[in-house]
Motif scaffolding. Structure first.
Motif, PDB file in Angstrom:
ATOM      1  N   SER A   1      -5.749   4.367 -11.406  1.00 22.34           N
ATOM      2  CA  SER A   1      -4.505   5.025 -11.001  1.00 22.34           C
ATOM      3  C   SER A   1      -3.326   4.619 -11.867  1.00 22.34           C
TER       4      SER A   1
ATOM      5  N   GLU B   1      -7.429   4.167  -4.638  1.00 20.98           N
ATOM      6  CA  GLU B   1      -8.535   3.905  -3.719  1.00 20.98           C
ATOM      7  C   GLU B   1      -8.094   4.239  -2.302  1.00 20.98           C
TER       8      GLU B   1
ATOM      9  N   THR C   1      -5.418   0.964  -8.259  1.00 19.05           N
ATOM     10  CA  THR C   1      -6.586   0.569  -9.042  1.00 19.05           C
ATOM     11  C   THR C   1      -6.242   0.670 -10.521  1.00 19.05           C
ATOM     12  N   ASP C   2      -7.151   0.200 -11.361  1.00 21.92           N
ATOM     13  CA  ASP C   2      -6.949   0.349 -12.806  1.00 21.92           C
ATOM     14  C   ASP C   2      -6.917   1.816 -13.203  1.00 21.92           C
TER      15      ASP C   2
ATOM     16  N   THR D   1      -4.472   2.310  -2.157  1.00 19.96           N
ATOM     17  CA  THR D   1      -4.193   1.094  -2.898  1.00 19.96           C
ATOM     18  C   THR D   1      -4.366   1.324  -4.392  1.00 19.96           C
TER      19      THR D   1
ATOM     20  N   TYR E   1       0.849  -1.181   0.000  1.00 18.02           N
ATOM     21  CA  TYR E   1       0.000   0.000   0.000  1.00 18.02           C
ATOM     22  C   TYR E   1       0.891   1.240   0.000  1.00 18.02           C
TER      23      TYR E   1
END
Length: 271
Positions: free
Chosen positions: A206, A193, A203-204, A201, A112
């Motif tokens: 980011s 997220e 994501t697609d 975390t 993270y």
């Protein structure tokens, strides 16, 4: 008339979410590394109230006759502008000066990211490691835990402005530890997220994390030991936004009252 009721109701619901977001920003004004959020809106479907043509030849009118059906929340966008660097008495306080993120390993083994550099030295079965205040290990540029060398006191460990770790030996000489902070950037950081404990975390939206140590074309971030990055929440701006959101909520409620009054008058026409 019912259309106006539902449109105004959607506006009240959207403005309530806006107020919730502003309240969340204000509540985190002193949270280390917090990034302010902004609620953005979008219109709902439009309804045709007249035909597109009024001629037998089927020619389109130059201006359509449509009416909107209200609004809804489109997104809560985080603003990743630099927060103020606040002086800290802790030697394990680190602030990022740039666009990078620290990497930490969660309890589930996943990686993270965070801007909160309020770290501490923790005793682990395999030595002393750098962790977050919740005990999550901080990772270096190779994805490994940052460890204190055997026989070295943790208080002697320092970090350079580029995030490279070293320690001072008995003579005060700097000895390279061959470890540096893992700093990562994202093509779209707003797409990360948001989790609890100031963690983010991937994501697609980011995109994949870009390691500043290996990825080309990135401006390297600086690391400031003895400082923490404050939140970028501007209280004055948030108070103004709160007033605007409250006024918008009141206007939508007035529209509902006006529609209700008109419906009441229409119901009384037969009396």
């Amino acid at each position: 008339m019912m259309r106006s009721l539902w449109s105004a109701a959607s506006g009240m619901i959207a403005q309530q979410t806006n107020v919730d977001t502003i309240a969340h920003n204000i509540s985190n004004v002193n949270t280390t590394g917090y990034k302010t959020e902004k609620t953005e809106f979008k219109t709902l479907l439009y309804q045709d109230i007249q035909a597109r043509t009024t001629t037998a030849n089927g020619e389109n009118k130059p201006i359509p006759a449509q009416v909107g059906l209200g609004t809804r929340v489109a997104s809560n966008t985080s603003m990743f502008t630099q927060g103020a660097l606040l002086d800290s008495e802790s030697d394990t306080a680190f602030a990022i000066d740039g666009e990078g993120f620290f990497a930490v390993r969660g309890g589930d083994g996943n990686t993270y990211y965070t801007r909160n550099g309020n770290f501490t030295w923790s005793i682990a079965p395999n030595g002393t490691i750098l962790t977050t205040s919740d005990g999550y290990p901080v990772l270096d540029s190779n994805g490994n835990m940052i460890r204190v060398p055997d026989g070295v006191v943790a208080e002697r460990v320092k970090a350079t402005g580029t995030g490279q770790f070293y320690y001072l030996d008995e003579r005060g000489n700097a000895v390279d530890m061959n470890q540096s902070f893992g700093l990562y950037q994202f093509n779209n950081p707003a797409g990360l997220e948001k989790l609890s404990n100031s963690l983010l975390t991937v994501t697609d939206a980011s995109g994949n994390p870009l390691n500043e140590a290996t990825a080309g074309g990135l401006k390297r971030s600086g690391v400031r030991q003895g400082y923490l990055e404050g939140s970028n929440v501007q209280v004055a701006d948030e108070m103004v936004n709160l007033i605007v959101a409250q006024r918008a909520y009141e206007l939508n409620s007035k529209a509902i009252q006006a529609s209700d009054s008109m419906l009441e008058q229409a119901n009384q026409l037969r009396r």
